[in-house]
Write a protein that holds these residues in place. Structure first.
Motif, mmCIF file in Angstrom:
data_model
loop_
_atom_site.group_PDB
_atom_site.id
_atom_site.type_symbol
_atom_site.label_atom_id
_atom_site.label_comp_id
_atom_site.label_asym_id
_atom_site.label_seq_id
_atom_site.Cartn_x
_atom_site.Cartn_y
_atom_site.Cartn_z
ATOM 1 N N TRP A 206 -54.995 6.041 -88.301
ATOM 2 C CA TRP A 206 -55.527 4.773 -87.808
ATOM 3 C C TRP A 206 -55.841 3.883 -89.010
ATOM 4 O O TRP A 206 -56.394 4.337 -90.021
ATOM 5 N N TYR A 207 -55.448 2.615 -88.853
ATOM 6 C CA TYR A 207 -55.748 1.564 -89.819
ATOM 7 C C TYR A 207 -56.367 0.412 -89.042
ATOM 8 O O TYR A 207 -56.192 0.310 -87.828
ATOM 9 N N ARG A 208 -57.048 -0.469 -89.766
ATOM 10 C CA ARG A 208 -57.500 -1.685 -89.105
ATOM 11 C C ARG A 208 -57.210 -2.883 -90.003
ATOM 12 O O ARG A 208 -57.052 -2.754 -91.232
ATOM 13 N N GLN A 209 -57.118 -4.052 -89.368
ATOM 14 C CA GLN A 209 -56.875 -5.286 -90.113
ATOM 15 C C GLN A 209 -57.759 -6.365 -89.516
ATOM 16 O O GLN A 209 -57.522 -6.822 -88.391
ATOM 17 N N ILE A 210 -58.785 -6.737 -90.269
ATOM 18 C CA ILE A 210 -59.619 -7.861 -89.864
ATOM 19 C C ILE A 210 -58.799 -9.123 -90.072
ATOM 20 O O ILE A 210 -58.006 -9.214 -91.027
ATOM 21 N N LEU A 211 -58.964 -10.086 -89.194
ATOM 22 C CA LEU A 211 -58.156 -11.307 -89.211
ATOM 23 C C LEU A 211 -58.097 -11.931 -90.601
ATOM 24 O O LEU A 211 -59.127 -12.223 -91.214
ATOM 25 N N GLY A 212 -56.872 -12.093 -91.109
ATOM 26 C CA GLY A 212 -56.683 -12.737 -92.407
ATOM 27 C C GLY A 212 -56.887 -11.829 -93.602
ATOM 28 O O GLY A 212 -56.814 -12.288 -94.743
ATOM 29 N N GLN A 213 -57.159 -10.531 -93.346
ATOM 30 C CA GLN A 213 -57.433 -9.610 -94.455
ATOM 31 C C GLN A 213 -56.374 -8.504 -94.526
ATOM 32 O O GLN A 213 -55.411 -8.492 -93.774
ATOM 33 N N LYS A 214 -56.596 -7.588 -95.478
ATOM 34 C CA LYS A 214 -55.631 -6.513 -95.712
ATOM 35 C C LYS A 214 -55.666 -5.476 -94.593
ATOM 36 O O LYS A 214 -56.686 -5.306 -93.910
ATOM 37 N N VAL A 215 -54.585 -4.741 -94.473
ATOM 38 C CA VAL A 215 -54.574 -3.548 -93.642
ATOM 39 C C VAL A 215 -55.370 -2.466 -94.387
ATOM 40 O O VAL A 215 -55.107 -2.192 -95.562
ATOM 41 N N GLU A 216 -56.366 -1.869 -93.706
ATOM 42 C CA GLU A 216 -57.254 -0.883 -94.350
ATOM 43 C C GLU A 216 -57.128 0.474 -93.660
ATOM 44 O O GLU A 216 -57.177 0.560 -92.429
ATOM 45 N N PHE A 217 -57.049 1.518 -94.450
ATOM 46 C CA PHE A 217 -56.969 2.881 -93.940
ATOM 47 C C PHE A 217 -58.306 3.291 -93.338
ATOM 48 O O PHE A 217 -59.370 3.033 -93.899
ATOM 49 N N LEU A 218 -58.248 3.949 -92.187
ATOM 50 C CA LEU A 218 -59.453 4.521 -91.574
ATOM 51 C C LEU A 218 -59.442 6.046 -91.670
ATOM 52 O O LEU A 218 -60.379 6.642 -92.212
ATOM 53 N N VAL A 219 -58.382 6.678 -91.162
ATOM 54 C CA VAL A 219 -58.392 8.124 -91.041
ATOM 55 C C VAL A 219 -56.970 8.653 -90.899
ATOM 56 O O VAL A 219 -56.087 7.960 -90.379
ATOM 57 N N SER A 220 -56.762 9.872 -91.403
ATOM 58 C CA SER A 220 -55.502 10.574 -91.160
ATOM 59 C C SER A 220 -55.828 11.901 -90.469
ATOM 60 O O SER A 220 -56.923 12.460 -90.653
ATOM 61 N N PHE A 221 -54.868 12.429 -89.705
ATOM 62 C CA PHE A 221 -55.135 13.549 -88.798
ATOM 63 C C PHE A 221 -53.917 14.437 -88.736
ATOM 64 O O PHE A 221 -52.787 13.954 -88.576
ATOM 65 N N TYR A 222 -54.131 15.736 -88.901
ATOM 66 C CA TYR A 222 -53.027 16.689 -88.836
ATOM 67 C C TYR A 222 -53.546 18.012 -88.325
ATOM 68 O O TYR A 222 -54.637 18.447 -88.720
ATOM 69 N N ASN A 223 -52.780 18.639 -87.495
ATOM 70 C CA ASN A 223 -53.118 19.979 -87.001
ATOM 71 C C ASN A 223 -54.521 20.009 -86.404
ATOM 72 O O ASN A 223 -55.306 20.921 -86.671
ATOM 73 N N ASN A 224 -54.796 18.979 -85.630
ATOM 74 C CA ASN A 224 -56.060 18.876 -84.890
ATOM 75 C C ASN A 224 -57.306 18.756 -85.754
ATOM 76 O O ASN A 224 -58.403 19.103 -85.303
ATOM 77 N N GLU A 225 -57.113 18.277 -86.983
ATOM 78 C CA GLU A 225 -58.300 17.992 -87.768
ATOM 79 C C GLU A 225 -58.063 16.804 -88.700
ATOM 80 O O GLU A 225 -56.917 16.472 -89.012
ATOM 81 N N ILE A 226 -59.165 16.198 -89.116
ATOM 82 C CA ILE A 226 -59.081 15.054 -90.017
ATOM 83 C C ILE A 226 -58.660 15.530 -91.399
ATOM 84 O O ILE A 226 -59.228 16.484 -91.944
ATOM 85 N N SER A 227 -57.622 14.864 -91.980
ATOM 86 C CA SER A 227 -57.167 15.186 -93.323
ATOM 87 C C SER A 227 -57.937 14.377 -94.366
ATOM 88 O O SER A 227 -58.295 14.880 -95.416
ATOM 89 N N GLU A 228 -58.136 13.110 -94.063
ATOM 90 C CA GLU A 228 -58.834 12.215 -94.985
ATOM 91 C C GLU A 228 -59.436 11.082 -94.171
ATOM 92 O O GLU A 228 -58.892 10.697 -93.135
ATOM 93 N N LYS A 229 -60.558 10.572 -94.623
ATOM 94 C CA LYS A 229 -61.148 9.412 -93.960
ATOM 95 C C LYS A 229 -61.738 8.475 -95.002
ATOM 96 O O LYS A 229 -62.078 8.895 -96.114
ATOM 97 N N SER A 230 -61.832 7.202 -94.644
ATOM 98 C CA SER A 230 -62.368 6.213 -95.562
ATOM 99 C C SER A 230 -63.863 6.033 -95.311
ATOM 100 O O SER A 230 -64.422 6.567 -94.349
ATOM 101 N N GLU A 231 -64.468 5.226 -96.171
ATOM 102 C CA GLU A 231 -65.907 4.931 -96.021
ATOM 103 C C GLU A 231 -66.190 4.166 -94.739
ATOM 104 O O GLU A 231 -67.288 4.215 -94.200
ATOM 105 N N ILE A 232 -65.188 3.440 -94.247
ATOM 106 C CA ILE A 232 -65.365 2.685 -93.003
ATOM 107 C C ILE A 232 -65.574 3.648 -91.838
ATOM 108 O O ILE A 232 -66.326 3.377 -90.902
ATOM 109 N N PHE A 233 -64.918 4.775 -91.888
ATOM 110 C CA PHE A 233 -64.907 5.751 -90.790
ATOM 111 C C PHE A 233 -66.199 6.550 -90.824
ATOM 112 O O PHE A 233 -66.246 7.685 -91.311
ATOM 113 N N ASP A 234 -67.269 5.913 -90.318
ATOM 114 C CA ASP A 234 -68.570 6.589 -90.345
ATOM 115 C C ASP A 234 -68.796 7.350 -89.037
ATOM 116 O O ASP A 234 -67.869 7.549 -88.257
ATOM 117 N N ASP A 235 -70.033 7.762 -88.810
ATOM 118 C CA ASP A 235 -70.347 8.612 -87.650
ATOM 119 C C ASP A 235 -70.101 7.923 -86.313
ATOM 120 O O ASP A 235 -70.112 8.582 -85.269
#
Lengths: 113, 115
Positions: B34-63
Motif C-alpha cells: 500500500w502507498y498513498r499520495q496526498i494531492l499534489g505530493q509524492k507517492v509514499e510507501f506505507l507497508v509491504s506484505f508477504y506470506n501473511n505478515e508485514i515485511s516492512e512499514k513506514s513511519e506513517i503506518f502507525d497503530d
C-alpha cells in the motif's frame, strides 16, 4: 535524509523531439531504479527498471541511463508523441527484503503537436 | 493483461470513523503493498506484505493502520479512526519479487476524503 529530485518544472516539447527527464538522488544507495508513468487520477504504470551495475536500458522508444557516481538517472523518450504527455516518476529501491519503493515528485511532460 | 483492482474508487468518511480499502492483486503475485499520495505530493510507501505478515512499514503506518489478506484474493487496508490528514489517494500494488528487482503493478487507487 534521503532525497530524490526530478525536474521541478514541467517539460514542454514539440512532437517528434526527444524528451529527457532527470532524476537525482542524495543520501541513498539504490540497487534498482525504476521509472513509472502516471496519468491524472490513475495509478503509476511501470515503464523500465535498471540495476546499479547497468549503465543503460532500452525499450522501444524509451531509454534509461543510471550513473551511480553522479547519483543520477536520465530517462529519454525519442520521437515523442502527444500521447506521451503524463507525469513521469522515478523510484528507487535498496533491493532489501520488503521492496519499499521511494518515489520522486515526478516531472510533468507535455508534448505538443 | 491482468491488473490490480481497487474498491471503492472514492470513499467519503467522517473523521473518527473506521474505513476499509479493498484491493484484488494480480493472481500469481505474492507480494503486496500500500502507498498513498496526498494531492499534489509524492507517492509514499506505507507497508509491504508477504506470506501473511508485514515485511516492512513506514513511519506513517502507525497503530491506526492495519492490513489483512482475509482470503486468497483480497488484500485490505484498514484505518481505525480516521483523521483529516488521512485524506489522500491510496494505491495498492503487487509484484512477483520483493527485493526491488521486479516492477510493482499498481491499481488506480481509492480516493479517501475525510470530512
Amino acid at each position: 535524509s534521503q532525497k530524490i529530485e526530478q525536474n521541478s518544472e514541467a517539460l514542454n516539447i514539440q512532437e517528434g523531439k526527444t524528451a529527457t527527464l532527470t532524476c537525482n538522488y542524495t543520501n541513498y544507495s539504490p540497487a534498482y531504479l525504476q521509472w513509472y508513468r502516471q496519468d491524472p487520477g490513475r495509478g503509476p504504470v511501470f515503464l523500465l527498471l535498471i540495476r546499479e551495475n547497468e549503465k543503460e536500458k532500452r525499450k522501444e522508444r524509451l531509454k534509461v541511463t543510471f550513473d551511480t557516481t553522479l547519483k543520477q538517472s536520465l530517462f529519454h523518450i525519442t520521437a515523442s508523441q502527444p500521447a506521451d504527455s503524463a507525469t513521469y516518476l522515478c523510484a528507487l529501491s535498496r533491493g532489501e527484503y520488503g521492496n519499499k519503493l521511494v518515489f520522486g515528485a515526478g516531472t510533468i511532460l507535455r508534448v505538443k503537436s | 493483461e491482468p491488473e490490480v483492482t481497487q474498491t471503492p474508487s472514492h470513499q467519503v468518511t467522517q473523521m473518527g470513523q473506521e474505513v476499509i480499502l479493498r484491493c484484488v492483486p494480480i493472481s500469481n503475485h505474492l507480494y503486496f503493498y500500500w502507498y498513498r499520495q496526498i494531492l499534489g505530493q509524492k507517492v509514499e510507501f506505507l507497508v509491504s506484505f508477504y506470506n501473511n505478515e508485514i515485511s516492512e512499514k513506514s513511519e506513517i503506518f502507525d497503530d491506526q493502520f492495519s492490513v489483512e489478506r482475509p482470503d486468497g484474493s483480497n488484500f485490505t487496508l484498514k484505518i481505525r479512526s480516521t483523521k483529516l490528514e488521512d485524506s489522500a489517494m491510496y494505491f495498492c500494488a503487487s509484484s512477483t519479487g520483493t527485493h526491488g528487482n521486479q516492477p510493482q503493478h499498481f491499481g488506480d487507487g481509492t480516493r479517501l476524503s475525510i470530512l
